[in-house]
Design an enzyme around this catalytic site. Structure first.
Site, short mmCIF file in Angstrom:
data_model
loop_
_atom_site.label_atom_id
_atom_site.label_comp_id
_atom_site.label_asym_id
_atom_site.label_seq_id
_atom_site.Cartn_x
_atom_site.Cartn_y
_atom_site.Cartn_z
CG ASN A 42 87.29 71.23 -78.13
OD1 ASN A 42 87.94 71.88 -78.95
ND2 ASN A 42 86.38 70.32 -78.50
CE LYS B 20 83.20 71.81 -79.06
NZ LYS B 20 81.89 71.20 -79.04
CG HIS C 1 85.50 66.63 -80.72
ND1 HIS C 1 84.30 66.97 -81.29
CD2 HIS C 1 85.45 67.06 -79.44
CE1 HIS C 1 83.56 67.60 -80.39
NE2 HIS C 1 84.23 67.66 -79.25
CD GLU D 74 81.96 69.70 -82.32
OE1 GLU D 74 83.01 70.35 -82.41
OE2 GLU D 74 81.16 69.82 -81.36
CD GLU E 33 84.00 65.33 -75.64
OE1 GLU E 33 83.89 66.38 -74.99
OE2 GLU E 33 84.31 65.32 -76.83
N GLY F 131 77.20 70.16 -76.26
CA GLY F 131 76.61 71.42 -76.67
C GLY F 131 75.09 71.46 -76.53
CB SER G 234 76.38 69.89 -71.25
OG SER G 234 75.90 69.98 -72.57
P1 PGA Z 1 80.35 71.16 -74.62
O1 PGA Z 1 81.40 70.49 -75.65
O2 PGA Z 1 81.06 71.31 -73.31
O3 PGA Z 1 80.01 72.49 -75.25
O4 PGA Z 1 79.19 70.25 -74.54
C1 PGA Z 1 82.24 69.46 -75.25
C2 PGA Z 1 83.13 69.04 -76.40
O5 PGA Z 1 82.68 69.08 -77.55
O6 PGA Z 1 84.31 68.67 -76.20
#
Ligand code: PGA
Length: 249
Positions: A10, A12, A96, A98, A167, A173, A213
């Site tokens: 992903n 982003k 997601h 976000e 998630e 992140g 992560s």
């Molecule tokens: P990350 O993000 O691997 O940077 O923690 C995962 C995601 O937001 O899908």
């Protein structure tokens, strides 16, 4: 029936079209012949067409990160499922964290998006997960509502056309991964909710990916768990070398 692992990158809001093409060329040269997983990339809208072209002749699958639930209309700045489909996207991430937290998307809206994606023949990847506070208060109800509302418009027979990504928001992140045991526990719970909606047999066809992560050094132990069928990778999907290590693990 065992589900073949799927690793989704992903990106982003990262990578221009040119950067996407360069990444795909580099990644395909780094992927092992006998990979441990299928590779999907959720790229920015402007990179879909060139990414699809760059991925021709490889088995990398290109998709999008969001879409609107309407077919078309006066929705400045939005994008429709049919537009993604025509551009060559095969799947779309929906809900997601976000999108839920920064753009205030509700379970109801996400459910409508999942329905629209299915109607247009795009594979929806429904993302669910609890915040740190929700985990302390008992995260099961939150996950259950996100899954049942998210798949509200998906018929029992749609089980083979959808994916679920668990998630935990506190792991995205942050470098704080859920331990494989914690992730497996949540995945098992998600499987139970999927069975409630799709029926036990159909629900066993839905891949449930873990996200938050994921890195080359934790992917192996996560995928060893019975109910973890792959990963949704953010930060570690931005460099071809690191991402290829996750896929080749
Ligand atoms: P990350 O993000 O691997 O940077 O923690 C995962 C995601 O937001 O899908």
């Amino acid at each position: 029936m065992a589900i073949e692992p799927i690793i989704i990158g992903n990106w982003k809001m990262h990578k221009t079209a040119q950067q996407a093409v360069a990444f795909i060329r580099e990644l395909s040269s780094l992927l092992a012949k006998k990979k441990g997983a299928s590779v999907w990339l959720a790229v920015p809208f402007t990179a879909i067409v060139p990414a699809v072209k760059a991925a021709e002749g490889t088995d990398i699958v290109i998709g999008a990160q969001n879409m609107n639930e309407a077919s078309h209309g006066a929705f400045t700045g939005e994008i429709a499922a049919s537009m993604l489909k025509e551009a060559g996207a095969k799947f779309v991430l929906l809900g997601h964290s976000e999108r839920r937290h920064l753009f205030h998307e509700t379970n109801e809206k996400i459910g409508a998006k999942v329905g629209k994606a299915l109607e247009e023949g795009l594979t929806p990847v429904l993302c669910v997960g609890e915040t740190e506070k929700e985990r302390e208060e008992g995260y099961e109800e939150i996950l259950k509502e996100q899954i049942l509302e998210g798949f509200k418009l998906a018929a029992k027979t749609d089980a083979k056309k959808v994916l679920l990504a668990y998630e935990p928001v506190w792991a995205i992140g942050t470098g704080k991964t859920a331990t494989p045991k914690m992730a497996e526990e949540a995945h098992k719970f998600c499987r139970g909710v999927l069975a409630e909606h799709f029926g036990k047999r159909n629900s066993s066809l839905v891949p449930v990916l873990y996200g938050g992560s994921v890195k080359p050094d934790n992917i192996g132990s996560l995928l060893k768990e019975k109910d973890i069928n792959g990963a949704l990778v953010g930060g570690a999907s931005l460099e071809a070398k690191t991402f290829s290590q996750i896929v080749n693990h």
